[in-house]
Design a protein around this motif. Structure first.
Motif, short mmCIF file in Angstrom:
data_model
loop_
_atom_site.label_atom_id
_atom_site.label_comp_id
_atom_site.label_asym_id
_atom_site.label_seq_id
_atom_site.Cartn_x
_atom_site.Cartn_y
_atom_site.Cartn_z
N ALA A 121 -6.51 -1.34 -3.65
CA ALA A 121 -6.54 -1.42 -5.10
C ALA A 121 -7.24 -2.19 -5.52
N GLU A 122 -7.58 -3.16 -5.50
CA GLU A 122 -8.96 -4.24 -6.26
C GLU A 122 -9.78 -3.49 -6.05
N ASP A 123 -10.70 -3.31 -5.01
CA ASP A 123 -11.63 -2.08 -5.66
C ASP A 123 -11.65 -0.92 -5.59
N THR A 124 -10.95 -0.33 -6.15
CA THR A 124 -10.89 0.80 -7.01
C THR A 124 -11.24 0.99 -7.83
N PRO A 125 -11.84 1.27 -9.11
CA PRO A 125 -11.90 0.77 -10.69
C PRO A 125 -10.15 1.80 -11.32
N PRO A 126 -9.56 0.88 -12.23
CA PRO A 126 -8.48 2.19 -12.54
C PRO A 126 -8.30 2.50 -13.26
N ASP A 127 -9.95 3.97 -12.98
CA ASP A 127 -9.81 5.03 -14.10
C ASP A 127 -9.42 5.91 -13.03
N ILE A 128 -9.17 5.92 -11.66
CA ILE A 128 -9.07 6.25 -10.42
C ILE A 128 -7.41 6.67 -9.34
N TRP A 129 -7.43 7.17 -9.13
CA TRP A 129 -6.03 7.61 -8.32
C TRP A 129 -6.31 7.19 -7.21
N ILE B 152 5.67 -4.99 -2.07
CA ILE B 152 5.44 -6.18 -1.79
C ILE B 152 4.12 -6.69 -2.65
N HIS B 153 3.13 -5.64 -2.76
CA HIS B 153 1.67 -6.21 -3.43
C HIS B 153 1.94 -5.97 -4.42
N GLY B 154 3.09 -5.78 -5.42
CA GLY B 154 2.76 -5.87 -6.77
C GLY B 154 2.07 -4.46 -7.60
N ILE B 155 1.78 -2.91 -6.96
CA ILE B 155 0.94 -2.42 -6.90
C ILE B 155 1.71 -1.08 -7.30
N LEU B 156 3.12 -0.98 -6.70
CA LEU B 156 4.29 0.43 -6.57
C LEU B 156 3.60 1.43 -8.10
N SER B 157 3.40 1.03 -9.17
CA SER B 157 3.31 1.84 -10.54
C SER B 157 2.13 2.63 -10.45
N ARG B 158 0.72 1.58 -9.74
CA ARG B 158 -0.24 2.02 -9.91
C ARG B 158 -0.62 3.38 -8.47
N ALA B 159 0.15 2.97 -7.72
CA ALA B 159 0.36 4.39 -5.95
C ALA B 159 1.18 5.16 -6.14
N PHE C 250 1.85 10.83 -8.88
CA PHE C 250 3.44 11.65 -9.36
C PHE C 250 4.16 11.10 -10.46
N PRO C 251 4.12 11.63 -11.32
CA PRO C 251 4.47 11.00 -13.30
C PRO C 251 5.81 11.31 -13.24
N SER C 252 6.79 11.88 -12.32
CA SER C 252 7.86 12.64 -12.21
C SER C 252 8.34 10.76 -11.70
N VAL C 253 8.13 10.79 -10.55
CA VAL C 253 8.41 9.63 -9.74
C VAL C 253 7.65 8.33 -9.58
N LYS C 254 6.47 8.08 -10.67
CA LYS C 254 5.77 6.75 -11.31
C LYS C 254 6.90 6.94 -12.75
N THR C 255 7.44 7.19 -13.36
CA THR C 255 8.78 7.56 -14.13
C THR C 255 10.13 6.30 -14.13
N ILE C 256 10.21 7.12 -12.63
CA ILE C 256 11.17 6.62 -12.69
C ILE C 256 11.71 4.45 -11.66
N TRP C 257 10.48 4.32 -11.06
CA TRP C 257 10.41 3.53 -10.87
C TRP C 257 9.90 2.11 -12.42
N ASP C 258 8.69 2.76 -12.81
CA ASP C 258 8.57 2.04 -14.51
C ASP C 258 9.97 1.91 -15.03
N ASP C 259 11.19 2.63 -15.16
CA ASP C 259 12.11 2.95 -15.85
C ASP C 259 13.23 1.95 -15.82
N SER C 260 12.95 1.76 -14.08
CA SER C 260 14.10 0.24 -13.87
C SER C 260 13.20 -0.71 -13.61
N GLU C 261 12.16 -0.92 -13.95
CA GLU C 261 11.21 -2.03 -13.73
C GLU C 261 11.19 -2.69 -15.20
#
Length: 426
Positions: free
Chosen positions: A263-271, A394-401, A405-416
């Motif tokens: 996550a640290e070595d991958t630029p943020p504009d790359i999935w 645990i590593h604080g990068i679930l939203s990025r990971a 999968f946008p619809s699933v990401k929304t589920i997590w982000d909404d819960s956060e």
């Protein structure tokens, strides 16, 4: 370890053969495959436990066929065998029920058909040993056929000894196979032909010399099948690999153990995601796994956590399931947790006593079996997540990971956001 041109067990159509003792189940498997792969005997009860074999049945293709003990087995030991036989339904894509010629269907056949129907498993009724029926009686509608027709089930009369109607049965298997038996693509729907995919593959004690682990092989093959380019690198070489590319990759997929560094070595504009998260979507319901991860937020010292795996393997000293995840979770909550461990074909009987279940990627399971495990957890009221989702959290990068999968990401982000809002109000 399968090579790129072998089909893993979890990718095959799972066909299970059921019937009373000595109804001809093993003989039918031999006739379908054209090989003597199952032991045949006139002694009832020769097959005592479910036996699964990966094979090719032309023109169906790669399948796993499970030969089961008789559904009418008797005695205390027989009851255990019947229980194991019926449990096979939970990983069955297509069921075949054998009824011996001149035999009237009864309570055992009714029970099997009802269980298959409740699970929405396609069921084909096969009358076996048709060569035992002489003359015109072979053309009359038998009790088995009447029973099958009343239930609107496909019916075939066969002889394993002579080969009569074995071809017809194969066509019925093809016609009744569930539409989704060719399971969803692992990564193919996320990429276009000609795009670059970087696969990060740590080489450690869990990856034996000369081999990659199964999810890595499966993902690599799927990339190639969809006309994209695969670049494979160790986590220590990811930066150099990205810098050497003439254009930006579409996605970086990593082993979950290297999540933080990748996550640290991958630029943020790359999935960026993990093999385990891809497998969670491929084998089961990713959205439900992500919802299950919310239970990790409320873990407290003394809570019970089940670490479950779909296969059995030799555990290494730094095993991700038995060592790394327990250590991470213990440090995260600042206290001791009680861990249970399961591997192989079934969950423990007391899953309702756990606060959360953390499951592996399930690469050796088929989709039906993984979905059934999620169903078991749901009915027991126990949240269930998976290795990749857990480590990303645990590593604080679930939203990025979850960005692919946008619809699933929304589920997590909404819960956060909901939790953050609740904490502010307090």
């Amino acid at each position: 370890m399968p090579s790129l041109n072998q089909t893993p067990s979890g990718e095959r159509l799972h066909i299970s053969i059921f019937g009373r003792r000595n109804s001809g189940k093993s003989s039918l498997i031999n006739a379908l495959t054209g090989q003597k792969v199952a032991i045949v005997s006139d002694i009832p009860g020769t097959t005592t436990d479910p036996v699964s074999k990966a094979m090719e049945i032309l023109p169906i293709g790669p399948v796993v066929i499970t030969d089961t003990a008789g559904i009418d087995d008797v005695g205390a030991l027989g009851e255990l065998r019947v229980e194991k036989t019926l449990r096979v339904l939970e990983k069955t894509d297509l069921a075949v029920l054998l009824i011996e010629a001149k035999q009237a269907p009864g309570e055992w056949e009714d029970k099997l058909a009802n269980m298959a129907g409740n699970r929405q498993i396609p069921l084909i009724v096969v009358e076996s040993k048709s060569d035992f029926i002489a003359g015109d009686n072979n053309k009359a509608m038998s009790q088995a056929e009447v029973w099958a027709r009343k239930r609107s089930l496909p019916f075939v009369r066969v002889s394993s000894a002579t080969g009569e109607n074995i071809g017809v049965l194969k066509q019925e298997l093809i016609a009744n196979a569930p539409a989704g038996f060719c399971e969803p693509t692992i990564i193919g729907d996320l990429i276009n032909p000609g795009e670059i995919v970087v696969l990060v593959v740590p080489i450690d004690s869990a990856a034996p010399k000369g081999r990659l682990i199964l999810p890595q092989v499966m993902t690599l093959r799927d990339v190639l099948d969809h006309g994209a380019y695969a670049v494979v690198a160790k986590e220590s070489e990811l930066k150099a690999a990205l810098a050497s590319l003439s254009r930006k990759p579409k996605i970086v997929v990593t082993d979950s153990q290297a999540f933080k560094r990748v996550a640290e070595d991958t630029p943020p504009d790359i999935w960026m995601t993990s093999f385990s998260i891809l497998m969670a979507r491929y084998k089961g319901d990713l959205a439900e796994f992500v919802k299950g991860a919310q239970a990790l937020k409320s873990l407290k010292p003394g809570d019970r956590v089940l670490i479950s795996e779909g296969c059995t393997h030799h555990r290494q000293k730094d095993d991700i399931g038995s060592v790394q995840i327990p250590q991470y979770l213990t440090r995260m909550i600042g206290g001791e947790l009680e861990f249970g461990f399961s591997s192989g074909v079934e969950f423990p009987s007391d899953i309702q006593s756990y606060k959360v279940i953390v499951h592996c990627g399930g690469c050796t399971l088929n989709r039906r079996e993984m979905c059934f495990r999620q169903k078991q957890a749901r009915e027991a009221g126990v949240p269930m997540t998976n290795y990749g989702v857990t480590l990303a959290y645990i590593h604080g990068i679930l939203s990025r990971a979850l960005a692919p999968f946008p619809s699933v990401k929304t589920i997590w982000d909404d819960s956060e956001r909901a939790m953050s809002s609740s904490l502010k109000k307090e």
